[in-house]
Each structure stands twice: as structure tokens, then as C-alpha cells.
Design a protein around this motif. Structure first.
Motif, PDB file in Angstrom:
ATOM      1  N   ARG A 149       0.842  -1.195   0.000  1.00 57.67           N
ATOM      2  CA  ARG A 149       0.000   0.000   0.000  1.00 57.67           C
ATOM      3  C   ARG A 149       0.874   1.240   0.000  1.00 57.67           C
ATOM      4  N   CYS A 150       0.310   2.353  -0.442  1.00 57.84           N
ATOM      5  CA  CYS A 150       1.072   3.594  -0.573  1.00 57.84           C
ATOM      6  C   CYS A 150       0.179   4.773  -0.181  1.00 57.84           C
ATOM      7  N   ALA A 151       0.760   5.749   0.489  1.00 56.71           N
ATOM      8  CA  ALA A 151       0.057   6.997   0.823  1.00 56.71           C
ATOM      9  C   ALA A 151       0.997   8.150   0.524  1.00 56.71           C
ATOM     10  N   TYR A 152       0.495   9.140  -0.191  1.00 52.17           N
ATOM     11  CA  TYR A 152       1.326  10.281  -0.552  1.00 52.17           C
ATOM     12  C   TYR A 152       1.391  11.290   0.584  1.00 52.17           C
ATOM     13  N   LEU A 153       2.535  11.939   0.699  1.00 47.86           N
ATOM     14  CA  LEU A 153       2.770  12.923   1.751  1.00 47.86           C
ATOM     15  C   LEU A 153       2.984  14.295   1.125  1.00 47.86           C
ATOM     16  N   TYR A 154       2.459  15.316   1.797  1.00 45.73           N
ATOM     17  CA  TYR A 154       2.573  16.704   1.341  1.00 45.73           C
ATOM     18  C   TYR A 154       3.225  17.532   2.437  1.00 45.73           C
ATOM     19  N   ARG A 155       3.857  18.618   2.032  1.00 41.79           N
ATOM     20  CA  ARG A 155       4.504  19.503   2.995  1.00 41.79           C
ATOM     21  C   ARG A 155       3.445  20.338   3.714  1.00 41.79           C
ATOM     22  N   VAL A 156       3.512  20.346   5.027  1.00 46.54           N
ATOM     23  CA  VAL A 156       2.537  21.078   5.833  1.00 46.54           C
ATOM     24  C   VAL A 156       2.743  22.589   5.689  1.00 46.54           C
ATOM     25  N   ASP A 157       3.987  23.034   5.555  1.00 50.28           N
ATOM     26  CA  ASP A 157       4.253  24.473   5.467  1.00 50.28           C
ATOM     27  C   ASP A 157       3.743  25.086   4.164  1.00 50.28           C
ATOM     28  N   LEU A 158       3.536  24.278   3.111  1.00 44.40           N
ATOM     29  CA  LEU A 158       3.005  24.784   1.847  1.00 44.40           C
ATOM     30  C   LEU A 158       1.493  24.589   1.709  1.00 44.40           C
ATOM     31  N   ALA A 159       0.887  23.895   2.670  1.00 43.55           N
ATOM     32  CA  ALA A 159      -0.552  23.625   2.607  1.00 43.55           C
ATOM     33  C   ALA A 159      -1.340  24.904   2.837  1.00 43.55           C
ATOM     34  N   ARG A 160      -2.518  24.945   2.253  1.00 46.24           N
ATOM     35  CA  ARG A 160      -3.396  26.114   2.367  1.00 46.24           C
ATOM     36  C   ARG A 160      -4.635  25.761   3.184  1.00 46.24           C
ATOM     37  N   PRO A 161      -5.314  26.766   3.716  1.00 46.91           N
ATOM     38  CA  PRO A 161      -6.543  26.491   4.475  1.00 46.91           C
ATOM     39  C   PRO A 161      -7.644  25.933   3.566  1.00 46.91           C
ATOM     40  N   VAL A 162      -8.489  25.106   4.138  1.00 50.83           N
ATOM     41  CA  VAL A 162      -9.627  24.559   3.402  1.00 50.83           C
ATOM     42  C   VAL A 162     -10.584  25.696   3.066  1.00 50.83           C
ATOM     43  N   ARG A 163     -11.104  25.657   1.854  1.00 48.88           N
ATOM     44  CA  ARG A 163     -12.071  26.683   1.463  1.00 48.88           C
ATOM     45  C   ARG A 163     -13.361  26.507   2.269  1.00 48.88           C
ATOM     46  N   PRO A 164     -13.983  27.601   2.688  1.00 48.39           N
ATOM     47  CA  PRO A 164     -15.211  27.474   3.483  1.00 48.39           C
ATOM     48  C   PRO A 164     -16.389  26.993   2.628  1.00 48.39           C
ATOM     49  N   MET A 165     -17.331  26.324   3.268  1.00 47.41           N
ATOM     50  CA  MET A 165     -18.535  25.846   2.596  1.00 47.41           C
ATOM     51  C   MET A 165     -19.454  27.027   2.298  1.00 47.41           C
ATOM     52  N   THR A 166     -19.836  27.181   1.039  1.00 50.22           N
ATOM     53  CA  THR A 166     -20.744  28.263   0.659  1.00 50.22           C
ATOM     54  C   THR A 166     -22.183  27.768   0.799  1.00 50.22           C
ATOM     55  N   PRO A 167     -23.150  28.671   0.900  1.00 52.48           N
ATOM     56  CA  PRO A 167     -24.550  28.243   0.999  1.00 52.48           C
ATOM     57  C   PRO A 167     -25.006  27.412  -0.203  1.00 52.48           C
ATOM     58  N   ARG A 168     -24.533  27.750  -1.401  1.00 53.55           N
ATOM     59  CA  ARG A 168     -24.934  26.987  -2.590  1.00 53.55           C
ATOM     60  C   ARG A 168     -24.338  25.579  -2.572  1.00 53.55           C
ATOM     61  N   LYS A 169     -23.087  25.454  -2.111  1.00 48.70           N
ATOM     62  CA  LYS A 169     -22.472  24.137  -1.996  1.00 48.70           C
ATOM     63  C   LYS A 169     -23.214  23.294  -0.961  1.00 48.70           C
ATOM     64  N   ALA A 170     -23.572  23.903   0.151  1.00 51.07           N
ATOM     65  CA  ALA A 170     -24.296  23.191   1.199  1.00 51.07           C
ATOM     66  C   ALA A 170     -25.651  22.710   0.686  1.00 51.07           C
ATOM     67  N   ALA A 171     -26.345  23.544  -0.083  1.00 48.49           N
ATOM     68  CA  ALA A 171     -27.640  23.161  -0.641  1.00 48.49           C
ATOM     69  C   ALA A 171     -27.486  22.015  -1.639  1.00 48.49           C
ATOM     70  N   ALA A 172     -26.455  22.071  -2.476  1.00 45.69           N
ATOM     71  CA  ALA A 172     -26.223  21.008  -3.453  1.00 45.69           C
ATOM     72  C   ALA A 172     -25.886  19.696  -2.753  1.00 45.69           C
ATOM     73  N   LEU A 173     -25.098  19.763  -1.715  1.00 47.78           N
ATOM     74  CA  LEU A 173     -24.744  18.566  -0.957  1.00 47.78           C
ATOM     75  C   LEU A 173     -25.968  17.974  -0.261  1.00 47.78           C
ATOM     76  N   ALA A 174     -26.818  18.828   0.296  1.00 45.70           N
ATOM     77  CA  ALA A 174     -28.047  18.354   0.944  1.00 45.70           C
ATOM     78  C   ALA A 174     -28.972  17.681  -0.069  1.00 45.70           C
ATOM     79  N   ALA A 175     -29.075  18.243  -1.274  1.00 40.64           N
ATOM     80  CA  ALA A 175     -29.922  17.654  -2.315  1.00 40.64           C
ATOM     81  C   ALA A 175     -29.378  16.296  -2.768  1.00 40.64           C
ATOM     82  N   ALA A 176     -28.059  16.195  -2.892  1.00 39.77           N
ATOM     83  CA  ALA A 176     -27.459  14.925  -3.299  1.00 39.77           C
ATOM     84  C   ALA A 176     -27.673  13.862  -2.235  1.00 39.77           C
ATOM     85  N   ASN A 177     -27.531  14.230  -0.971  1.00 42.21           N
ATOM     86  CA  ASN A 177     -27.742  13.269   0.108  1.00 42.21           C
ATOM     87  C   ASN A 177     -29.205  12.852   0.211  1.00 42.21           C
ATOM     88  N   LEU A 178     -30.120  13.776  -0.051  1.00 42.14           N
ATOM     89  CA  LEU A 178     -31.543  13.429  -0.051  1.00 42.14           C
ATOM     90  C   LEU A 178     -31.841  12.424  -1.157  1.00 42.14           C
TER      91      LEU A 178
END
Length: 122
Positions: free
Chosen positions: A59-88
Motif C-alpha cells: 500500500r502507498c500513501a502520498y505525503l505533502y509539505r505542511v508548510d506549503l498547505a493552504r486552508p480549506v475553502r469554506p462551505m458556501t450556501p450553494r455548496k451546502a444546498a447542493a450537498l443536501a440535495a445529493a444526500n436526499l
């Protein structure tokens, strides 16, 4: 050690055995747990190990540098609505058209109640 190759000569990438990666490197899951994402950076190294569960498969897992990582983009209302519709849609039974309250198993193709009714009718 079998998978220890910090120079990358043997495997093409710096390679470390399971649980022996140097500080400052993290997998995608570890980055996500810290609220980070790779952010387009290339793979810095990899972990390799022989799996006990998968009959000795490597098995293999890739590693990334923590100092170059960026913050996760925040969930927008439209993304949340699309995710809720897909889960429904995943929870709605195609036979009785009701929200089952859980994700319908693909192996059944319908909710457990409808599957049990079909089994009793047969």
C-alpha cells in the motif's frame, strides 16, 4: 528497512515505512484534520507498507509539505444546498418515494422495508 528510501533512488520519490515519516509531512487526511488542503503542491514523499488485510499487498500513501498547505475553502450556501440535495437523493427509495433516513444500499436498490416486502411477496 524494506521501504526506507529517503533519497528516492529506488522508488522515484522519497519513501518511508509506515509511521516513520519525518516531521513537516502529512497525508491528505492528516492535512484535512488540521483544516488544511494540499493547495496544488506536488507530492513531497510517500509512505509504503505491506497490508495485512489485503493479503500482503503493498500500500502507498502520498505525503505533502505542511508548510506549503493552504486552508480549506469554506462551505458556501450553494455548496451546502447542493450537498443536501445529493444526500436526499441517496436516501430516497425509488420504490416507495419516501426518505428512508439512511443511505439506500446499492446492493438492495430500495429501502429495507420495500426489500422485505418484496421478499415476503415472492
Amino acid at each position: 528497512m524494506r521501504f526506507y528510501d529517503p533519497t528516492g533512488k529506488r522508488f522515484g520519490l522519497p519513501t518511508y515505512p509506515f509511521r516513520l515519516a519525518p516531521q513537516g509531512l502529512a497525508t491528505r487526511r492528516q492535512l484535512r484534520a488540521r483544516g488544511l488542503r494540499p493547495g496544488g503542491q506536488p507530492v513531497a514523499a510517500q509512505l509504503m507498507w505491506r497490508s495485512r488485510k489485503a493479503r500482503g499487498e503493498i500500500r502507498c500513501a502520498y505525503l505533502y509539505r505542511v508548510d506549503l498547505a493552504r486552508p480549506v475553502r469554506p462551505m458556501t450556501p450553494r455548496k451546502a444546498a447542493a450537498l443536501a440535495a445529493a444526500n436526499l437523493a441517496r436516501r430516497t427509495c425509488p420504490a416507495c418515494r419516501r426518505d428512508a433516513g439512511y443511505v439506500i444500499p446499492r446492493s438492495l436498490g430500495c429501502c429495507v422495508t420495500c426489500d422485505d416486502s418484496a421478499a415476503l411477496a415472492a
